[in-house]
Design a protein around this motif. Structure first.
Motif, short mmCIF file in Angstrom:
data_model
loop_
_atom_site.label_atom_id
_atom_site.label_comp_id
_atom_site.label_asym_id
_atom_site.label_seq_id
_atom_site.Cartn_x
_atom_site.Cartn_y
_atom_site.Cartn_z
N MET A 1 -16.25 -3.12 5.55
CA MET A 1 -15.78 -2.23 6.61
C MET A 1 -15.21 -0.93 6.03
SD MET A 1 -14.17 -4.66 9.61
CE MET A 1 -13.29 -5.84 8.61
N LEU A 2 -14.44 -1.05 4.96
CA LEU A 2 -13.89 0.15 4.32
C LEU A 2 -15.00 1.04 3.78
CD1 LEU A 2 -10.79 -1.35 2.46
CD2 LEU A 2 -10.75 0.21 4.42
N GLY A 3 -16.00 0.42 3.19
CA GLY A 3 -17.13 1.19 2.68
C GLY A 3 -17.84 1.95 3.79
N LEU B 1 -3.41 -7.17 0.44
CA LEU B 1 -3.79 -5.81 0.81
C LEU B 1 -3.53 -4.81 -0.32
CD1 LEU B 1 -2.50 -5.53 4.48
CD2 LEU B 1 -4.87 -5.32 3.72
N LEU B 2 -2.59 -5.12 -1.19
CA LEU B 2 -2.29 -4.22 -2.30
C LEU B 2 -3.54 -3.90 -3.12
CD1 LEU B 2 1.06 -5.83 -3.50
CD2 LEU B 2 0.82 -3.51 -2.61
N ALA B 3 -4.43 -4.85 -3.22
CA ALA B 3 -5.65 -4.65 -4.00
C ALA B 3 -6.59 -3.64 -3.36
CB ALA B 3 -6.37 -5.98 -4.19
N HIS B 4 -6.36 -3.34 -2.08
CA HIS B 4 -7.25 -2.42 -1.35
C HIS B 4 -6.62 -1.05 -1.12
CE1 HIS B 4 -10.11 -5.68 -0.41
NE2 HIS B 4 -9.04 -6.43 -0.24
N PHE B 5 -5.42 -0.84 -1.65
CA PHE B 5 -4.73 0.43 -1.39
C PHE B 5 -5.52 1.64 -1.86
CE2 PHE B 5 0.08 -0.59 -0.82
CZ PHE B 5 -0.24 -1.32 0.31
N ARG C 1 -8.47 2.27 -1.61
CA ARG C 1 -9.48 2.65 -0.62
C ARG C 1 -8.85 2.92 0.75
NH1 ARG C 1 -14.58 -1.24 -0.82
NH2 ARG C 1 -15.55 0.65 0.01
N ILE C 2 -7.76 2.25 1.03
CA ILE C 2 -7.12 2.41 2.34
C ILE C 2 -6.41 3.76 2.46
CG2 ILE C 2 -5.20 1.59 3.76
CD1 ILE C 2 -5.98 -1.27 2.98
N PHE C 3 -5.61 4.11 1.46
CA PHE C 3 -4.78 5.31 1.60
C PHE C 3 -5.55 6.62 1.63
CE2 PHE C 3 -1.14 2.52 0.97
CZ PHE C 3 -0.25 3.08 1.88
N PRO C 4 -6.65 6.79 0.89
CA PRO C 4 -7.42 8.02 1.07
C PRO C 4 -7.90 8.21 2.51
CG PRO C 4 -8.02 7.00 -1.00
CD PRO C 4 -7.12 6.02 -0.29
N LEU C 5 -8.27 7.12 3.17
CA LEU C 5 -8.66 7.21 4.58
C LEU C 5 -7.45 7.55 5.45
CD1 LEU C 5 -11.06 4.13 4.83
CD2 LEU C 5 -11.71 6.53 5.05
N VAL C 6 -6.32 6.91 5.16
CA VAL C 6 -5.09 7.19 5.91
C VAL C 6 -4.73 8.67 5.82
CG1 VAL C 6 -2.58 6.85 5.90
CG2 VAL C 6 -4.12 4.87 5.83
N PHE C 7 -4.77 9.22 4.61
CA PHE C 7 -4.36 10.61 4.41
C PHE C 7 -5.32 11.58 5.09
CE2 PHE C 7 -2.33 8.99 0.27
CZ PHE C 7 -1.15 8.70 0.93
N GLN C 8 -6.55 11.15 5.29
CA GLN C 8 -7.51 12.00 6.00
C GLN C 8 -7.34 11.85 7.52
OE1 GLN C 8 -11.52 11.58 4.64
NE2 GLN C 8 -12.37 12.90 6.19
N TRP C 9 -7.22 10.63 7.97
CA TRP C 9 -7.14 10.38 9.41
C TRP C 9 -5.83 10.86 10.02
CZ3 TRP C 9 -8.92 4.57 9.10
CH2 TRP C 9 -10.31 4.54 8.87
N ILE C 10 -4.77 10.89 9.24
CA ILE C 10 -3.46 11.21 9.80
C ILE C 10 -3.41 12.66 10.31
CG2 ILE C 10 -2.22 12.11 7.77
CD1 ILE C 10 0.05 10.18 8.51
N HIS C 11 -4.38 13.46 9.90
CA HIS C 11 -4.45 14.85 10.37
C HIS C 11 -5.62 15.07 11.32
CE1 HIS C 11 -1.32 15.94 7.55
NE2 HIS C 11 -2.00 15.37 6.58
N ILE D 1 1.13 -2.09 7.34
CA ILE D 1 0.90 -2.27 5.90
C ILE D 1 2.23 -2.33 5.14
CG2 ILE D 1 0.06 -1.10 3.84
CD1 ILE D 1 -2.35 -0.23 5.38
N ILE D 2 3.14 -1.45 5.50
CA ILE D 2 4.44 -1.43 4.81
C ILE D 2 5.19 -2.73 5.06
CG2 ILE D 2 6.69 -0.30 4.68
CD1 ILE D 2 5.30 2.33 5.32
N LYS D 3 5.16 -3.21 6.29
CA LYS D 3 5.85 -4.46 6.60
C LYS D 3 5.28 -5.63 5.82
CE LYS D 3 7.36 -3.40 11.33
NZ LYS D 3 7.20 -3.74 12.76
N LEU D 4 3.97 -5.62 5.62
CA LEU D 4 3.31 -6.75 4.95
C LEU D 4 3.42 -6.69 3.44
CD1 LEU D 4 0.05 -6.95 7.11
CD2 LEU D 4 1.92 -8.61 7.07
N THR D 5 3.53 -5.49 2.88
CA THR D 5 3.46 -5.35 1.42
C THR D 5 4.68 -4.66 0.81
OG1 THR D 5 2.41 -3.16 1.47
CG2 THR D 5 0.96 -5.09 1.63
#
Length: 249
Positions: free
Chosen positions: A102-104, A134-138, A140-150, A167-171
């Motif tokens: 899904m991330l890909g 989820l830490l192992a996927h950070f 890939r996750i955060f580049p999408l977050v930083f793009q989507w947040i704008h 994510i913060i609550k879980l990790t």
């Protein structure tokens, strides 16, 4: 429509037909198969699916690359079955395979609003099942977050902020280099929210996230926040931080 608890007795008849639908070339037929599986997942105990769970999860995996019209269905189906059948094993290879696929797909279509909104709306049960893994996927996750947040649409921004909070609550985003960048991006989106219709809700979520980051990252957060705390455009946000005990996370 047949539901719980009677549908479980018909699984042996329904599942082969639904799997055949998922193998069809037509998105419309695939979509009907996905709707069937979503209904099954919501009305059948996971124990009744044990004999075929790998086959269903493999069908989910094979269909993640699909047309825009049914992307929301394959995400909902995949999350539902992975979370219900693998919930006792956060290291299940199915979580890894589905999340990576899904991330890909999202990385290849980062500007597709319908895909990102559907994913953000449905992904929480899978995140909760995976937890610290989820830490192992950070990366890939955060580049999408930083793009989507704008993103231009408020729906995406609000969903991303809620997603990051989960994510913060879980990790507690431990052992990660993304704290400073996240503080920077949250400060920017707080100021950008002045031009948005949903400014109040966006700013509320930003304030909650910053409070949570300060609680779980302490000195690392303070170092990242130091360059923003005197920004006159963040005075209201500073008030939120000072009164963090009044804001529910």
């Amino acid at each position: 429509m047949i539901g719980f608890p009677y549908l479980g007795k018909l699984c042996a008849l329904v599942i082969p037909c639904a799997l055949t639908s998922l193998d069809h070339w037509s998105p419309e037929v695939k979509g009907q198969g996905m709707i069937t599986f979503i209904h099954l997942g919501n009305n059948v105990n996971s124990g009744e699916l044990g004999w075929c769970q790998d086959v269903i999860l493999d069908a989910c995996f094979q269909n993640i690359v699909c047309s825009d019209d049914i992307w929301h269905l394959v995400v909902e189906m995949s999350v539902l079955f992975a979370a219900s059948t693998q919930k006792n094993n956060p290291r299940s290879p199915w979580f890894e395979k589905l999340l990576n696929e899904m991330l890909g797909h999202l990385e290849r279509h980062p500007r597709n609003k319908e895909r990102r909104v559907a994913w953000l709306e449905h992904i929480d049960p899978l995140l909760n099942s995976v937890g610290l893994i989820l830490l192992a996927h950070f990366s890939r996750i955060f580049p999408l977050v930083f793009q989507w947040i704008h993103a231009d649409d408020d729906d995406t921004v609000i969903l991303v902020l809620k997603f990051v909070q989960t994510i913060i609550k879980l990790t507690w985003i431990r052992n990660t280099p993304y704290v400073a960048r996240l503080v920077d991006e949250l400060s920017i989106i707080y100021k950008e929210a002045a031009m948005r219709k949903a400014r109040t809700e966006i700013r509320k979520h930003v304030a909650q996230l910053l409070i949570f980051l300060r609680q779980c990252q302490g000195l690392q957060f303070e170092a990242a926040w130091a360059k923003h705390k005197d920004d006159p455009n963040l005075e209201t946000l500073e008030l939120f931080r000072e009164q963090d005990t009044m804001i529910a996370i």
